[in-house]
Scaffold this motif. Structure first.
Motif, PDB file in Angstrom:
ATOM      1  N   PRO A 161       0.838  -1.194   0.000  1.00 35.22           N
ATOM      2  CA  PRO A 161       0.000   0.000   0.000  1.00 35.22           C
ATOM      3  C   PRO A 161       0.881   1.255   0.000  1.00 35.22           C
ATOM      4  N   LYS A 162       0.431   2.290  -0.700  1.00 34.46           N
ATOM      5  CA  LYS A 162       1.212   3.514  -0.806  1.00 34.46           C
ATOM      6  C   LYS A 162       0.352   4.741  -0.528  1.00 34.46           C
ATOM      7  N   VAL A 163       1.011   5.845  -0.267  1.00 34.46           N
ATOM      8  CA  VAL A 163       0.317   7.124  -0.166  1.00 34.46           C
ATOM      9  C   VAL A 163      -0.300   7.385  -1.536  1.00 34.46           C
ATOM     10  N   SER A 164      -1.616   7.507  -1.596  1.00 38.59           N
ATOM     11  CA  SER A 164      -2.309   7.531  -2.894  1.00 38.59           C
ATOM     12  C   SER A 164      -1.881   8.694  -3.777  1.00 38.59           C
ATOM     13  N   THR A 165      -1.461   9.806  -3.198  1.00 35.63           N
ATOM     14  CA  THR A 165      -1.100  10.982  -4.001  1.00 35.63           C
ATOM     15  C   THR A 165       0.360  10.981  -4.454  1.00 35.63           C
ATOM     16  N   ASP A 166       1.186  10.079  -3.903  1.00 33.95           N
ATOM     17  CA  ASP A 166       2.589  10.018  -4.318  1.00 33.95           C
ATOM     18  C   ASP A 166       2.703   9.431  -5.720  1.00 33.95           C
ATOM     19  N   VAL A 167       3.542  10.033  -6.550  1.00 25.02           N
ATOM     20  CA  VAL A 167       3.828   9.527  -7.881  1.00 25.02           C
ATOM     21  C   VAL A 167       5.167   8.808  -7.819  1.00 25.02           C
ATOM     22  N   MET A 168       5.177   7.538  -8.219  1.00 24.59           N
ATOM     23  CA  MET A 168       6.400   6.734  -8.169  1.00 24.59           C
ATOM     24  C   MET A 168       6.733   6.238  -9.564  1.00 24.59           C
ATOM     25  N   THR A 169       7.964   6.474  -9.970  1.00 28.07           N
ATOM     26  CA  THR A 169       8.447   6.012 -11.264  1.00 28.07           C
ATOM     27  C   THR A 169       9.223   4.717 -11.059  1.00 28.07           C
ATOM     28  N   LEU A 170       9.365   3.965 -12.128  1.00 30.14           N
ATOM     29  CA  LEU A 170      10.147   2.740 -12.077  1.00 30.14           C
ATOM     30  C   LEU A 170      11.565   3.068 -11.601  1.00 30.14           C
ATOM     31  N   GLY A 171      12.007   2.393 -10.560  1.00 25.84           N
ATOM     32  CA  GLY A 171      13.347   2.597 -10.020  1.00 25.84           C
ATOM     33  C   GLY A 171      13.446   3.660  -8.953  1.00 25.84           C
ATOM     34  N   ALA A 172      12.324   4.310  -8.616  1.00 28.40           N
ATOM     35  CA  ALA A 172      12.351   5.353  -7.587  1.00 28.40           C
ATOM     36  C   ALA A 172      12.628   4.751  -6.212  1.00 28.40           C
ATOM     37  N   VAL A 173      13.415   5.457  -5.421  1.00 28.77           N
ATOM     38  CA  VAL A 173      13.645   5.066  -4.036  1.00 28.77           C
ATOM     39  C   VAL A 173      12.351   5.287  -3.266  1.00 28.77           C
ATOM     40  N   VAL A 174      11.981   4.310  -2.432  1.00 26.50           N
ATOM     41  CA  VAL A 174      10.767   4.445  -1.626  1.00 26.50           C
ATOM     42  C   VAL A 174      11.094   4.253  -0.150  1.00 26.50           C
ATOM     43  N   TYR A 175      10.248   4.832   0.674  1.00 24.91           N
ATOM     44  CA  TYR A 175      10.435   4.868   2.117  1.00 24.91           C
ATOM     45  C   TYR A 175       9.195   4.307   2.801  1.00 24.91           C
ATOM     46  N   TRP A 176       9.311   4.009   4.088  1.00 24.86           N
ATOM     47  CA  TRP A 176       8.199   3.463   4.858  1.00 24.86           C
ATOM     48  C   TRP A 176       7.740   4.479   5.884  1.00 24.86           C
ATOM     49  N   ASP A 177       6.475   4.892   5.783  1.00 23.50           N
ATOM     50  CA  ASP A 177       5.846   5.741   6.798  1.00 23.50           C
ATOM     51  C   ASP A 177       5.207   4.789   7.798  1.00 23.50           C
ATOM     52  N   ASP A 178       5.914   4.521   8.886  1.00 19.77           N
ATOM     53  CA  ASP A 178       5.461   3.512   9.846  1.00 19.77           C
ATOM     54  C   ASP A 178       4.165   3.900  10.531  1.00 19.77           C
ATOM     55  N   SER A 179       3.969   5.183  10.795  1.00 20.34           N
ATOM     56  CA  SER A 179       2.740   5.599  11.482  1.00 20.34           C
ATOM     57  C   SER A 179       1.508   5.397  10.604  1.00 20.34           C
ATOM     58  N   ALA A 180       1.660   5.555   9.293  1.00 19.95           N
ATOM     59  CA  ALA A 180       0.538   5.358   8.365  1.00 19.95           C
ATOM     60  C   ALA A 180       0.492   3.937   7.809  1.00 19.95           C
ATOM     61  N   GLY A 181       1.613   3.215   7.893  1.00 21.56           N
ATOM     62  CA  GLY A 181       1.675   1.875   7.305  1.00 21.56           C
ATOM     63  C   GLY A 181       1.644   1.910   5.791  1.00 21.56           C
ATOM     64  N   LEU A 182       2.327   2.923   5.207  1.00 24.12           N
ATOM     65  CA  LEU A 182       2.289   3.123   3.756  1.00 24.12           C
ATOM     66  C   LEU A 182       3.678   3.395   3.193  1.00 24.12           C
ATOM     67  N   VAL A 183       3.882   2.970   1.947  1.00 27.79           N
ATOM     68  CA  VAL A 183       5.074   3.325   1.195  1.00 27.79           C
ATOM     69  C   VAL A 183       4.913   4.769   0.731  1.00 27.79           C
ATOM     70  N   THR A 184       6.013   5.508   0.742  1.00 26.42           N
ATOM     71  CA  THR A 184       5.980   6.906   0.335  1.00 26.42           C
ATOM     72  C   THR A 184       7.270   7.277  -0.385  1.00 26.42           C
ATOM     73  N   THR A 185       7.220   8.389  -1.115  1.00 27.87           N
ATOM     74  CA  THR A 185       8.437   8.928  -1.726  1.00 27.87           C
ATOM     75  C   THR A 185       9.105   9.932  -0.801  1.00 27.87           C
TER      76      THR A 185
END
Length: 108
Positions: free
Chosen positions: A55-79
């Motif tokens: 699951p990801k932050v719905s408004t984040d735009v992620m491109t192929l190969g982008a570094v992603v991070y973990w928002d532990d409080s939300a339980g979501l992948v983010t840029t």
């Protein structure tokens, strides 16, 4: 090698929070995906390598190969590394636009 312990693809520890199979789990700086359900105090196995739909932050735009991070409080992948408080967990291996709810991530 006398000091070899294991490949490190899966790590077992005592859960400090409840987790369901497929949840992202952060323990200190160690991130993985819960391999099963566990309550507080239960043994929990997390998988630390591989590609997972997460699951990801719905408004984040992620491109192929982008570094992603973990928002532990939300339980979501983010840029957003949130000035260092969101740990890096891997790379996006699919593109994910705004809005979208998931992205495929290869764990570091």
């Amino acid at each position: 090698m006398r000091n070899y312990v294991q490949p490190g693809d899966s790590i077992t520890f005592t859960a400090t929070a409840a987790a369901s199979s497929g949840d992202g789990v952060l323990v200190g700086s160690l991130f993985g995906i819960a391999s099963g359900d566990a309550g507080i105090g239960d043994k929990l196995v997390i998988t630390t390598k591989g590609v997972f739909t997460m699951p990801k932050v719905s408004t984040d735009v992620m491109t192929l190969g982008a570094v992603v991070y973990w928002d532990d409080s939300a339980g979501l992948v983010t840029t957003d590394d949130d000035t260092g408080s969101n740990p890096r967990i891997g790379l996006a291996v699919t593109a994910a636009g705004n809005p979208s709810g998931t992205v495929n991530v290869r764990l570091d």
